[in-house]
Design a protein around this motif. Structure first.
Motif, PDB file in Angstrom:
ATOM      1  N   GLY A   1      41.452 -30.122  29.807  1.00 41.50           N
ATOM      2  CA  GLY A   1      40.657 -30.180  28.570  1.00 41.50           C
ATOM      3  C   GLY A   1      41.524 -30.650  27.415  1.00 41.50           C
TER       4      GLY A   1
ATOM      5  N   ARG B   1      37.755 -35.292  30.152  1.00 35.04           N
ATOM      6  CA  ARG B   1      36.585 -35.973  30.711  1.00 35.04           C
ATOM      7  C   ARG B   1      36.429 -37.402  30.208  1.00 35.04           C
ATOM      8  NH1 ARG B   1      32.308 -32.020  28.499  1.00 35.04           N
ATOM      9  NH2 ARG B   1      33.778 -32.253  26.784  1.00 35.04           N
TER      10      ARG B   1
ATOM     11  N   ARG C   1      37.605 -31.628  15.866  1.00 39.44           N
ATOM     12  CA  ARG C   1      37.295 -30.379  15.160  1.00 39.44           C
ATOM     13  C   ARG C   1      36.584 -30.686  13.845  1.00 39.44           C
ATOM     14  NH1 ARG C   1      36.963 -27.041  17.636  1.00 39.44           N
ATOM     15  NH2 ARG C   1      38.813 -25.840  18.084  1.00 39.44           N
TER      16      ARG C   1
HETATM   17  N1  LIG Z   1      41.569 -17.225  24.874  1.00 37.20           N
HETATM   18  C1  LIG Z   1      41.728 -17.538  23.603  1.00 37.20           C
HETATM   19  O1  LIG Z   1      42.317 -16.791  22.833  1.00 37.20           O
HETATM   20  C2  LIG Z   1      41.169 -18.820  23.104  1.00 37.20           C
HETATM   21  C3  LIG Z   1      41.571 -19.353  21.881  1.00 37.20           C
HETATM   22  C4  LIG Z   1      41.045 -20.598  21.474  1.00 37.20           C
HETATM   23  C5  LIG Z   1      40.119 -21.250  22.283  1.00 37.20           C
HETATM   24  N2  LIG Z   1      39.731 -20.677  23.448  1.00 37.20           N
HETATM   25  C6  LIG Z   1      38.761 -21.323  24.337  1.00 37.20           C
HETATM   26  O2  LIG Z   1      39.313 -22.525  24.841  1.00 37.20           O
HETATM   27  C7  LIG Z   1      38.272 -23.490  24.986  1.00 37.20           C
HETATM   28  C8  LIG Z   1      38.648 -24.754  24.213  1.00 37.20           C
HETATM   29  O3  LIG Z   1      38.778 -24.415  22.850  1.00 37.20           O
HETATM   30  P1  LIG Z   1      39.066 -25.539  21.779  1.00 37.20           P
HETATM   31  O4  LIG Z   1      39.362 -24.857  20.511  1.00 37.20           O
HETATM   32  O5  LIG Z   1      40.028 -26.537  22.313  1.00 37.20           O
HETATM   33  O6  LIG Z   1      37.623 -26.222  21.695  1.00 37.20           O
HETATM   34  P2  LIG Z   1      37.202 -27.707  21.319  1.00 37.20           P
HETATM   35  O7  LIG Z   1      38.224 -28.336  20.430  1.00 37.20           O
HETATM   36  O8  LIG Z   1      35.798 -27.650  20.865  1.00 37.20           O
HETATM   37  O9  LIG Z   1      37.294 -28.499  22.695  1.00 37.20           O
HETATM   38  C9  LIG Z   1      36.384 -28.248  23.709  1.00 37.20           C
HETATM   39  C10 LIG Z   1      37.145 -28.365  25.001  1.00 37.20           C
HETATM   40  O10 LIG Z   1      36.319 -27.963  26.082  1.00 37.20           O
HETATM   41  C11 LIG Z   1      36.305 -28.972  27.053  1.00 37.20           C
HETATM   42  N3  LIG Z   1      34.968 -28.974  27.667  1.00 37.20           N
HETATM   43  C12 LIG Z   1      33.779 -28.714  27.057  1.00 37.20           C
HETATM   44  N4  LIG Z   1      32.779 -28.756  27.958  1.00 37.20           N
HETATM   45  C13 LIG Z   1      33.359 -29.045  29.150  1.00 37.20           C
HETATM   46  C14 LIG Z   1      32.849 -29.226  30.453  1.00 37.20           C
HETATM   47  N5  LIG Z   1      31.545 -29.111  30.717  1.00 37.20           N
HETATM   48  N6  LIG Z   1      33.728 -29.533  31.433  1.00 37.20           N
HETATM   49  C15 LIG Z   1      35.045 -29.636  31.191  1.00 37.20           C
HETATM   50  N7  LIG Z   1      35.580 -29.484  29.957  1.00 37.20           N
HETATM   51  C16 LIG Z   1      34.745 -29.190  28.960  1.00 37.20           C
HETATM   52  C17 LIG Z   1      36.609 -30.258  26.318  1.00 37.20           C
HETATM   53  O11 LIG Z   1      37.165 -31.133  27.239  1.00 37.20           O
HETATM   54  P3  LIG Z   1      37.544 -32.687  27.015  1.00 37.20           P
HETATM   55  O12 LIG Z   1      38.943 -32.697  26.495  1.00 37.20           O
HETATM   56  O13 LIG Z   1      37.432 -33.235  28.368  1.00 37.20           O
HETATM   57  O14 LIG Z   1      36.547 -33.256  26.040  1.00 37.20           O
HETATM   58  C18 LIG Z   1      37.595 -29.769  25.279  1.00 37.20           C
HETATM   59  O15 LIG Z   1      38.883 -29.661  25.832  1.00 37.20           O
HETATM   60  C19 LIG Z   1      36.973 -22.854  24.496  1.00 37.20           C
HETATM   61  O16 LIG Z   1      36.278 -22.347  25.604  1.00 37.20           O
HETATM   62  C20 LIG Z   1      37.474 -21.721  23.618  1.00 37.20           C
HETATM   63  O17 LIG Z   1      36.552 -20.665  23.557  1.00 37.20           O
HETATM   64  C21 LIG Z   1      40.231 -19.495  23.873  1.00 37.20           C
END
Ligand SMILES: NC(=O)c1ccc[n+]([C@@H]2O[C@H](COP(=O)([O-])OP(=O)(O)OC[C@H]3O[C@@H](n4cnc5c(N)ncnc54)[C@H](OP(=O)(O)O)[C@@H]3O)[C@@H](O)[C@H]2O)c1
Length: 323
Positions: free
Chosen positions: A148, A174, A318
């Motif tokens: 991702g 993706r 973002r």
């Molecule tokens: N555990 C924690 O503390 C923590 C902290 C921050 C975020 N997160 C989680 O990490 C994830 C990403 O966060 P972010 O801030 O990077 O969000 P973001 O900037 O909105 O990016 C969304 C990410 O999800 C991927 N994605 C969305 N739908 C998908 C699908 N159907 N199949 C495969 N990949 C998909 C996208 O992939 P592409 O690169 O391929 O477009 C992108 O990397 C979220 O689920 C968020 O809740 C967790």
């Protein structure tokens, strides 16, 4: 004040007049200058998160950047990054002109970085940094795979792996545009995610030169299944999100034969000091041009449209709301 207000869980917030946050003893009043819209904001406001259904009306927004207006600890005008519990506990968040912040949730930031750029990093950058370091134990020279990689977590994980001396950094995403963001962040090679598990594992192996020590995984599902098959001896897969689904399959033989680990990560387990140090460190690297999250500024007045974009598909970058 003007704020984005959720009146019904699951529905898009609207810009509305909302009472100024009431002062709380020991807390700091912040004039918000930039607040990102992140997956957690939508999850909390949906009413279906594991935090339960939020009390409404409330102002969403789990983080932001702003200037101190009134504080028992900090001088007025101090620039801060801050976190809130909006949607996870009663109280209002950052998608507003003003916000009340608890002492542990405030981080003064002097790094020379525009407020929207700092807001775009925020908790995603903290998660990427701590997944690589604290949870994943990255050592210089190790090979890293970021899944991702076009998202905020992914872009920072790629840049941070470089900063931390990774030997090889491969990014998977993706779309072409997402892979281009990963290349811009410093990936050596990119892999498309739209392939079956066996093909994906082969592509990972090839791109990584046959060695994989650490996976940063905000995606799970097929991508995590394929990555786990490629882990080297002592390899670690750190999962911090389930963007593609909540389950993945792992081979016992693959894991036990290499003493490999699958680890979970959440920012919520960090102490305030860990979060503050991680945020300060990534902000410093970002100010030096070593890390960034692609972002777009959107006026707070357009919150409903921005929320809709975030909800109906990956906007690619973002969205940062500015009051
Ligand atoms: N555990 C924690 O503390 C923590 C902290 C921050 C975020 N997160 C989680 O990490 C994830 C990403 O966060 P972010 O801030 O990077 O969000 P973001 O900037 O909105 O990016 C969304 C990410 O999800 C991927 N994605 C969305 N739908 C998908 C699908 N159907 N199949 C495969 N990949 C998909 C996208 O992939 P592409 O690169 O391929 O477009 C992108 O990397 C979220 O689920 C968020 O809740 C967790």
């Amino acid at each position: 004040m003007r704020a984005a207000v959720v009146t019904t869980p699951g529905e898009v917030p609207e810009l509305a007049e909302h009472p100024d946050p009431a002062p709380v003893a020991g807390s700091t009043a912040v004039r918000v200058t930039a607040a990102p819209l992140v997956p957690l904001d939508l999850l909390c406001a949906s009413g279906t998160s594991y935090f339960g259904r939020p009390a409404v009306p409330y102002v969403p927004g789990v983080q932001g950047v702003g200037l101190v207006e009134n504080s028992p600890h900090l001088a007025p005008g101090t620039r801060v990054w801050f976190a809130t519990s909006a949607g996870m506990a009663p109280g209002d968040g950052s998608l507003a002109e003003r916000c009340i912040v608890a002492p542990d949730d405030l981080v003064p930031v002097d790094a020379e970085l525009a407020d929207p750029a700092l807001a775009a990093l925020g908790l995603s950058a903290v998660a990427a940094w701590m997944s690589l370091t604290w949870r994943g134990g990255l050592q210089a020279g190790e090979h890293v795979l970021v899944l991702g990689a076009g998202g905020a977590v992914g872009q920072v994980a790629v840049g941070a792996a470089r900063v931390l001396g990774a030997g090889r950094v491969v990014a998977a995403a993706r779309s072409r545009a997402a892979r281009d963001r990963a290349l811009a962040a410093g990936a050596d090679e990119v892999v498309a995610l739209d392939q079956d598990t066996a093909t994906l594992a082969d592509r990972f192996r090839e791109a990584l030169g046959g060695r994989l020590d650490l996976v940063v995984d905000p995606v799970f599902g097929v991508a995590a299944t394929a990555a786990a098959q490629v882990l080297s001896d002592g390899g670690r897969l750190v999962n911090l999100g389930g963007a593609s689904g909540d389950t993945a399959e792992f081979s016992s033989a693959a894991l036990r034969s290499r003493s490999a680990s699958v680890l979970g990560y959440t920012n919520n387990a960090l102490t305030p000091a860990q979060r503050r140090n991680a945020l300060t460190t990534v902000a410093g690297h970002a100010a030096a041009g070593r890390l960034a999250v692609a972002h777009e500024e959107v006026p707070l007045a357009d919150v409903a449209a921005a929320w809709h974009r975030q909800a109906t598909g990956d906007p690619g970058i973002r969205l940062v709301l500015t009051p």
